[in-house]
Design a protein around this motif. Structure first.
Motif, PDB file in Angstrom:
ATOM      1  N   ILE A 321     -16.811  -3.864  43.921  1.00  0.00           N
ATOM      2  CA  ILE A 321     -16.908  -2.747  44.863  1.00  0.00           C
ATOM      3  C   ILE A 321     -16.464  -1.444  44.218  1.00  0.00           C
ATOM      4  CG2 ILE A 321     -16.025  -1.826  47.053  1.00  0.00           C
ATOM      5  CD1 ILE A 321     -15.659  -4.770  47.933  1.00  0.00           C
ATOM      6  N   TYR A 322     -15.294  -1.467  43.565  1.00  0.00           N
ATOM      7  CA  TYR A 322     -14.723  -0.235  43.018  1.00  0.00           C
ATOM      8  C   TYR A 322     -15.574   0.392  41.920  1.00  0.00           C
ATOM      9  CZ  TYR A 322     -11.494   2.852  40.556  1.00  0.00           C
ATOM     10  OH  TYR A 322     -10.918   3.928  39.941  1.00  0.00           O
ATOM     11  N   PRO A 323     -15.973  -0.325  40.861  1.00  0.00           N
ATOM     12  CA  PRO A 323     -16.769   0.329  39.817  1.00  0.00           C
ATOM     13  C   PRO A 323     -18.121   0.832  40.319  1.00  0.00           C
ATOM     14  CG  PRO A 323     -16.610  -2.020  39.394  1.00  0.00           C
ATOM     15  CD  PRO A 323     -15.648  -1.719  40.488  1.00  0.00           C
ATOM     16  N   ALA A 324     -18.701   0.134  41.305  1.00  0.00           N
ATOM     17  CA  ALA A 324     -19.975   0.602  41.863  1.00  0.00           C
ATOM     18  C   ALA A 324     -19.796   1.956  42.544  1.00  0.00           C
ATOM     19  CB  ALA A 324     -20.511  -0.428  42.851  1.00  0.00           C
ATOM     20  N   LEU A 325     -18.770   2.056  43.394  1.00  0.00           N
ATOM     21  CA  LEU A 325     -18.505   3.321  44.085  1.00  0.00           C
ATOM     22  C   LEU A 325     -18.056   4.403  43.102  1.00  0.00           C
ATOM     23  CD1 LEU A 325     -16.692   1.947  47.253  1.00  0.00           C
ATOM     24  CD2 LEU A 325     -18.765   3.346  47.260  1.00  0.00           C
ATOM     25  N   ALA A 326     -17.207   4.019  42.145  1.00  0.00           N
ATOM     26  CA  ALA A 326     -16.688   4.997  41.184  1.00  0.00           C
ATOM     27  C   ALA A 326     -17.794   5.562  40.309  1.00  0.00           C
ATOM     28  CB  ALA A 326     -15.608   4.345  40.317  1.00  0.00           C
ATOM     29  N   ALA A 327     -18.754   4.727  39.912  1.00  0.00           N
ATOM     30  CA  ALA A 327     -19.859   5.205  39.081  1.00  0.00           C
ATOM     31  C   ALA A 327     -20.691   6.250  39.831  1.00  0.00           C
ATOM     32  CB  ALA A 327     -20.739   4.030  38.657  1.00  0.00           C
ATOM     33  N   ILE A 328     -20.954   5.986  41.120  1.00  0.00           N
ATOM     34  CA  ILE A 328     -21.705   6.954  41.928  1.00  0.00           C
ATOM     35  C   ILE A 328     -20.898   8.230  42.113  1.00  0.00           C
ATOM     36  CG2 ILE A 328     -22.656   7.370  44.227  1.00  0.00           C
ATOM     37  CD1 ILE A 328     -23.354   4.382  44.343  1.00  0.00           C
ATOM     38  N   PHE A 329     -19.614   8.087  42.392  1.00  0.00           N
ATOM     39  CA  PHE A 329     -18.718   9.234  42.579  1.00  0.00           C
ATOM     40  C   PHE A 329     -18.697  10.119  41.328  1.00  0.00           C
ATOM     41  CE2 PHE A 329     -14.439  11.023  41.999  1.00  0.00           C
ATOM     42  CZ  PHE A 329     -14.263  11.723  43.182  1.00  0.00           C
ATOM     43  N   ILE A 330     -18.496   9.513  40.168  1.00  0.00           N
ATOM     44  CA  ILE A 330     -18.397  10.271  38.915  1.00  0.00           C
ATOM     45  C   ILE A 330     -19.743  10.881  38.548  1.00  0.00           C
ATOM     46  CG2 ILE A 330     -18.011  10.023  36.415  1.00  0.00           C
ATOM     47  CD1 ILE A 330     -15.858   7.897  37.197  1.00  0.00           C
ATOM     48  N   ALA A 331     -20.836  10.160  38.780  1.00  0.00           N
ATOM     49  CA  ALA A 331     -22.165  10.698  38.491  1.00  0.00           C
ATOM     50  C   ALA A 331     -22.437  11.948  39.319  1.00  0.00           C
ATOM     51  CB  ALA A 331     -23.222   9.635  38.764  1.00  0.00           C
ATOM     52  N   GLN A 332     -21.982  11.944  40.577  1.00  0.00           N
ATOM     53  CA  GLN A 332     -22.197  13.117  41.428  1.00  0.00           C
ATOM     54  C   GLN A 332     -21.323  14.287  41.004  1.00  0.00           C
ATOM     55  OE1 GLN A 332     -21.544  11.511  45.354  1.00  0.00           O
ATOM     56  NE2 GLN A 332     -23.614  10.659  45.506  1.00  0.00           N
ATOM     57  N   ILE A 333     -20.101  14.024  40.560  1.00  0.00           N
ATOM     58  CA  ILE A 333     -19.221  15.097  40.093  1.00  0.00           C
ATOM     59  C   ILE A 333     -19.799  15.747  38.840  1.00  0.00           C
ATOM     60  CG2 ILE A 333     -16.940  15.625  39.111  1.00  0.00           C
ATOM     61  CD1 ILE A 333     -16.825  15.112  42.102  1.00  0.00           C
ATOM     62  N   PHE A 334     -20.334  14.927  37.931  1.00  0.00           N
ATOM     63  CA  PHE A 334     -20.867  15.440  36.666  1.00  0.00           C
ATOM     64  C   PHE A 334     -22.362  15.746  36.758  1.00  0.00           C
ATOM     65  CE2 PHE A 334     -16.910  13.641  35.306  1.00  0.00           C
ATOM     66  CZ  PHE A 334     -16.537  14.370  34.183  1.00  0.00           C
ATOM     67  N   ASP A 335     -22.921  15.660  37.961  1.00  0.00           N
ATOM     68  CA  ASP A 335     -24.325  16.002  38.216  1.00  0.00           C
ATOM     69  C   ASP A 335     -25.273  15.189  37.330  1.00  0.00           C
ATOM     70  OD1 ASP A 335     -26.341  17.288  39.558  1.00  0.00           O
ATOM     71  OD2 ASP A 335     -26.415  19.003  38.187  1.00  0.00           O
ATOM     72  N   VAL A 336     -25.056  13.884  37.318  1.00  0.00           N
ATOM     73  CA  VAL A 336     -25.915  12.965  36.575  1.00  0.00           C
ATOM     74  C   VAL A 336     -26.693  12.125  37.584  1.00  0.00           C
ATOM     75  CG1 VAL A 336     -26.010  11.036  34.944  1.00  0.00           C
ATOM     76  CG2 VAL A 336     -24.310  12.858  34.647  1.00  0.00           C
ATOM     77  N   GLN A 337     -28.004  12.069  37.415  1.00  0.00           N
ATOM     78  CA  GLN A 337     -28.834  11.312  38.325  1.00  0.00           C
ATOM     79  C   GLN A 337     -28.912   9.844  37.882  1.00  0.00           C
ATOM     80  OE1 GLN A 337     -30.175  12.561  41.183  1.00  0.00           O
ATOM     81  NE2 GLN A 337     -29.099  14.470  40.661  1.00  0.00           N
ATOM     82  N   LEU A 338     -28.610   8.937  38.797  1.00  0.00           N
ATOM     83  CA  LEU A 338     -28.711   7.508  38.508  1.00  0.00           C
ATOM     84  C   LEU A 338     -30.003   6.948  39.090  1.00  0.00           C
ATOM     85  CD1 LEU A 338     -25.055   6.315  39.316  1.00  0.00           C
ATOM     86  CD2 LEU A 338     -26.025   6.869  37.079  1.00  0.00           C
ATOM     87  N   GLY A 339     -30.635   6.078  38.323  1.00  0.00           N
ATOM     88  CA  GLY A 339     -31.877   5.463  38.773  1.00  0.00           C
ATOM     89  C   GLY A 339     -31.685   4.002  39.125  1.00  0.00           C
ATOM     90  N   VAL A 340     -32.788   3.347  39.491  1.00  0.00           N
ATOM     91  CA  VAL A 340     -32.734   1.938  39.878  1.00  0.00           C
ATOM     92  C   VAL A 340     -32.194   1.084  38.736  1.00  0.00           C
ATOM     93  CG1 VAL A 340     -34.106  -0.063  40.583  1.00  0.00           C
ATOM     94  CG2 VAL A 340     -34.641   2.201  41.508  1.00  0.00           C
TER      95      VAL A 340
END
Length: 447
Positions: A321-340
Motif C-alpha cells: 500500500i505505502y510504496p504504491a501511494l508514495a510513488a504516485i505522491f512523489i510523481a505528482q510533486i516532481f510533475d512526472v507522468q506515470l503510465g500503465v
C-alpha cells in the motif's frame, strides 16, 4: 477436622478489596491516550524536559526491541525451517504460504494504486521538489540481490541487516535438515536459545504501555498537527488503504476462503495488531504474533515456520500500500507522468521485493527500491521522512495482521485448523503468559 475446614483455614484472610487487573490491551489504549495528551502539552507549552523524557522513553523501548531482533530472526528462521520436518506435506504448506503472501500483497498494492489515482495525494500540498533530499541509504535491484549474501557472519548481526541474517538462517536450517540426526544437538540448542530470547522479549513487551506513552507523545510533540496538515491527503490515504485491507479484504478472505468468523480472528489476533501499531516492528511483535496464531488454531509446527517467515517477508502495509501511494505522491510533486507500465512495475516490485523491508521499523529501503525501478527522483524519499513514524504505525499493524491471517487461511484450506481453538480464542496472550509463569505446578494427588 474435615478437609473443607482445613482448606478454609489455610486460606489467607481477605480484606474484601482487590485492585482489578487491567487487561493488556486496555493498558496500551491508556498509554496511547496519555501519550497524546503529554505530547500536546509538551508542544503547546514548550516544555523541554517533557519533550526529552518522551523521546528517551520511546527510544529506549525501541532499542530494547531491536536488541533481540538479530538473534531472534536467526534462530526463529532456523528452527522454523527444521520444524517443517514434523509437518505432513511441508513443501505443500510452504508453497501455499508463499502463494497467499503474494495474492494478498497484490490485492493490497491494487488498493493503494486505486486510492492514489482517485485522491491525487501530491496535489495542493504546497510541497516542491526543493523540499526533498536524498536518503542516506538507497535500494536497487542489484543491491537487493547482491546484498542478500553477507561478506562475513559477524557484520549482519552488528549492522542489523535482517535480510542477510534470514539468508544465513535459511542456509543453516536447510543444512540441518540434510544432516538429520547429526544436527540434533545444534537444533536442541537453537530451540533453547529461541525460547530464552522469546522469554526476554516478553518482558520487553510488558513495557509496551510505557513505550506507547513515549513513542506517541514524542511524535505529537515533535511533528505536531501542522506538519500532518501538509500531508493530510497522503496520510489519510495510507490509513484508509490499510484499513480497507485490514477490515475489508482480510475479513472477506476469512469468510469466503477460510470459511471462519472474521470477528473471531480479530478477537484472537488483536493483541499482536495492537502491539505492532505501537512498536512499529513486525519482528519485535513476532512472539506475540506466533502466540495468537497458535491460539487461533494453527498447528504449532506450521505456525513456527509461517510466522517468522512472514515477519521478514509479508508486508502488505509497508511493501504494498505505502510504496504504491508514495510513488504516485512523489510523481505528482516532481510533475512526472506515470503510465500503465509504471503501475504494473509498482505491483511487481511490491509482490516480489517485499523482503527488502525485513520486518524493521520504516519502509525506506522498499520505497527507494520502487522509485529507482520507476526512475523517479530519490529526493522524494526526503519528502516523506518527516511523516514516516505516524504512517508506520498503521502500516506495521496491517503487516502483522496479514502475517497471522495467511497461516489461518492455509490451515483452513488444508484441513489442519483447530476450529474449536479458533472459536474460543479471545484473551490476551500476554495476560495468559503471565498466568502460566506465575501459576505453581500442579502435582498429582495420591489416591
Amino acid at each position: 477436622m474435615s478437609a473443607n475446614s482445613a482448606s478454609t483455614a489455610e486460606k489467607p484472610a481477605s480484606s474484601g478489596f482487590r485492585i482489578p487487573k487491567v487487561p493488556f490491551w486496555a493498558q496500551i489504549v491508556a498509554g496511547l491516550i496519555l501519550g497524546v495528551l503529554l505530547g500536546w502539552l509538551a508542544r503547546s507549552q514548550d516544555i523541554d524536559w517533557l519533550y526529552t523524557t518522551l523521546d528517551k522513553v520511546g527510544h529506549i523501548f525501541v532499542q530494547l526491541l531491536k536488541l533481540a531482533v538479530a538473534p531472534l530472526v536467526f534462530f526463529a528462521i532456523l528452527v522454523s525451517i527444521t520444524n517443517l520436518r514434523k509437518v505432513n506435506n511441508a513443501a505443500r504448506l510452504a508453497s501455499r504460504t508463499v502463494l497467499w503472501f503474494m495474492i494478498t500483497s497484490l490485492i493490497a498494492v491494487a488498493i493503494g494504486l486505486a486510492i492514489g489515482l482517485i485522491t491525487n495525494p501530491g496535489s495542493g500540498t504546497g510541497l516542491t521538489p526543493k523540499d526533498g533530499k536524498l536518503p542516506e541509504h538507497a535500494g536497487s535491484w542489484l543491491d537487493f540481490l547482491t546484498g542478500i549474501i553477507p561478506d562475513n557472519v559477524i557484520t549482519p548481526f552488528a549492522e542489523l541487516n535482517v535480510l542477510q541474517i534470514v539468508f544465513m538462517a535459511a542456509v543453516a536450517g536447510i543444512a540441518a535438515l540434510q544432516l538429520g540426526e547429526k544436527a540434533q544437538p545444534i537444533l536442541t540448542l537453537s530451540e533453547a536459545v529461541l525460547e530464552l530470547l522469546q522469554k526476554a522479549l516478553w518482558w520487553v513487551i510488558r513495557l509496551a504501555p510505557l513505550g506507547t506513552v513515549g513513542l506517541i507523545g514524542y511524535a505529537i510533540a515533535d511533528y505536531g498537527w501542522d506538519l500532518i496538515g501538509k500531508y493530510a491527503t497522503f496520510t489519510a490515504d495510507v490509513y484508509i488503504g490499510c484499513a480497507l485491507v485490514l477490515f475489508g479484504v482480510y475479513p472477506l478472505l476469512l469468510a469466503t476462503v477460510a470459511k471462519v468468523s472474521p470477528l473471531q480472528f480479530f478477537k484472537g489476533a488483536w493483541p499482536a495488531i495492537q502491539l505492532a501499531f505501537v512498536s512499529r516492528s513486525s519482528v519485535g511483535t513476532m512472539p506475540v504474533t506466533q502466540k495468537v496464531t497458535e491460539r487461533l488454531g494453527v498447528p504449532k509446527e506450521y505456525a513456527s515456520f509461517s510466522v517468522p517467515f512472514g515477519a521478514t517477508t509479508k508486508m502488505d502495509g509497508c511493501a504494498a500500500i505505502y510504496p504504491a501511494l508514495a510513488a504516485i505522491f512523489i510523481a505528482q510533486i516532481f510533475d512526472v507522468q506515470l503510465g500503465v507500465g509504471d503501475y504494473i512495475l509498482i505491483a511487481f516490485v511490491s509482490v516480489i521485493g517485499s523482503a527488502a523491508t525485513a520486518g524493521l521499523t520504516g519502509a525506506t529501503v522498499m520505497l527507494t527500491l520502487t522509485l529507482s525501478t520507476l526512475g523517479l527522483p530519490l529526493e522524494g524519499v526526503g519528502l516523506l521522512m518527516a511523516i514516516d513514524p505516524i504512517l508506520d504505525m498503521m502500516r506495521t499493524a496491517t503487516n502483522v495482521a496479514g502475517q497471522a491471517l495467511v497461516p489461518v487461511i492455509v490451515s483452513a484450506r488444508e484441513k489442519i485448523l483447530d476450529h474449536d481453538a479458533y472459536n474460543s480464542a479471545s484473551a490476551s496472550p500476554v495476560d495468559d503468559a503471565e498466568v502460566r509463569d506465575t501459576e505453581p505446578e500442579r502435582l498429582p494427588v495420591a489416591a
